[in-house]
Enzyme design. Sequence first.
Site, PDB file in Angstrom:
ATOM      1  N   CYS A  60       0.840  -1.193   0.000  1.00 33.03           N
ATOM      2  CA  CYS A  60       0.000   0.000   0.000  1.00 33.03           C
ATOM      3  C   CYS A  60       0.881   1.250   0.000  1.00 33.03           C
ATOM      4  O   CYS A  60       2.068   1.194   0.319  1.00 33.03           O
ATOM      5  CB  CYS A  60      -0.880   0.017   1.240  1.00 33.03           C
ATOM      6  SG  CYS A  60      -2.044  -1.343   1.347  1.00 33.03           S
ATOM      7  N   GLU A  62       0.971   3.643   2.087  1.00 28.60           N
ATOM      8  CA  GLU A  62       1.538   3.932   3.410  1.00 28.60           C
ATOM      9  C   GLU A  62       2.831   3.158   3.629  1.00 28.60           C
ATOM     10  O   GLU A  62       3.806   3.699   4.161  1.00 28.60           O
ATOM     11  CB  GLU A  62       0.538   3.584   4.517  1.00 28.60           C
ATOM     12  CG  GLU A  62      -0.712   4.446   4.512  1.00 28.60           C
ATOM     13  CD  GLU A  62      -1.853   3.882   3.670  1.00 28.60           C
ATOM     14  OE1 GLU A  62      -2.995   4.316   3.884  1.00 28.60           O
ATOM     15  OE2 GLU A  62      -1.613   3.018   2.796  1.00 28.60           O
ATOM     16  N   ARG A  88     -11.237  10.214  -5.281  1.00 28.34           N
ATOM     17  CA  ARG A  88     -11.778   9.512  -4.104  1.00 28.34           C
ATOM     18  C   ARG A  88     -11.433  10.230  -2.813  1.00 28.34           C
ATOM     19  O   ARG A  88     -12.054   9.996  -1.783  1.00 28.34           O
ATOM     20  CB  ARG A  88     -11.276   8.073  -4.059  1.00 28.34           C
ATOM     21  CG  ARG A  88     -11.898   7.219  -5.155  1.00 28.34           C
ATOM     22  CD  ARG A  88     -11.432   5.802  -5.108  1.00 28.34           C
ATOM     23  NE  ARG A  88     -10.022   5.745  -5.477  1.00 28.34           N
ATOM     24  CZ  ARG A  88      -9.176   4.783  -5.123  1.00 28.34           C
ATOM     25  NH1 ARG A  88      -9.581   3.786  -4.379  1.00 28.34           N
ATOM     26  NH2 ARG A  88      -7.917   4.807  -5.517  1.00 28.34           N
ATOM     27  N   CYS A  94      -5.733   0.646   5.449  1.00 26.78           N
ATOM     28  CA  CYS A  94      -6.284  -0.702   5.639  1.00 26.78           C
ATOM     29  C   CYS A  94      -5.782  -1.257   6.978  1.00 26.78           C
ATOM     30  O   CYS A  94      -4.923  -0.658   7.632  1.00 26.78           O
ATOM     31  CB  CYS A  94      -5.860  -1.616   4.483  1.00 26.78           C
ATOM     32  SG  CYS A  94      -4.109  -2.074   4.479  1.00 26.78           S
ATOM     33  N   CYS A  97      -1.935  -1.798   7.190  1.00 30.37           N
ATOM     34  CA  CYS A  97      -1.199  -0.539   7.331  1.00 30.37           C
ATOM     35  C   CYS A  97      -1.383   0.053   8.726  1.00 30.37           C
ATOM     36  O   CYS A  97      -0.448   0.605   9.303  1.00 30.37           O
ATOM     37  CB  CYS A  97      -1.627   0.450   6.257  1.00 30.37           C
ATOM     38  SG  CYS A  97      -1.019  -0.004   4.627  1.00 30.37           S
TER      39      CYS A  97
END
Length: 146
Positions: A60, A62, A88, A94, A97
Site C-alpha cells: 500500500c 503507506e 476519491r 487498511c 497498514c
Amino acid sequence: MTADLDHELDHDLAELVDAATRLVVAHAKGDDHTVACAARDRDGRIITGLNVYHFTGGPCAELVTIGAAAAVGAYDLVTVVAVGSDSRGVMPPCGRCRQVLLDYFPQVEIVVRTENGLRAVPVRELLPYAYEVERDEAERNEADPA
C-alpha cells in the site's frame, strides 16, 4: 477541515493532503498505482509514496512511504494521509497498514475523513485492542525522548 483543529494544524494537514493529492493526480496509472500517501516527520519534512498494486498483494502507499522515509533518514513520522485516485479523496489505511504504522510509529496521527470533515487521529484510535509488539527499554527511550 474541522473546527476542532487549530489554525496551525489546519495548515499542516492541508499541506499533507495537497502533497498526496498532487502525487496521485500526477502519477496514478491505471490499476497499478491508485493511492498516494504523504507523511510528515518530526523535522517537518514531507515524504510521499504510491501504492504498487499486484495480484500477489503489493504494498500500500503507506508502506511505500515508510520505506521512502527510511531511505532519507526520516524515522519519526508524526502525521500520515492517504489519497485515492479518481477524486476519491482522503482514505483511511487498511488494517495491515494500521498495524504497521502502530508498530513503527505508535504516536503517529492519521488523517481521516469524519462526518465533521478531516481530522488527525491517533493510530491507536483506528486500531482498538491492537496487538502490540513489546519493544525493549532502549527502543522505547529512543522512540520517545521525552
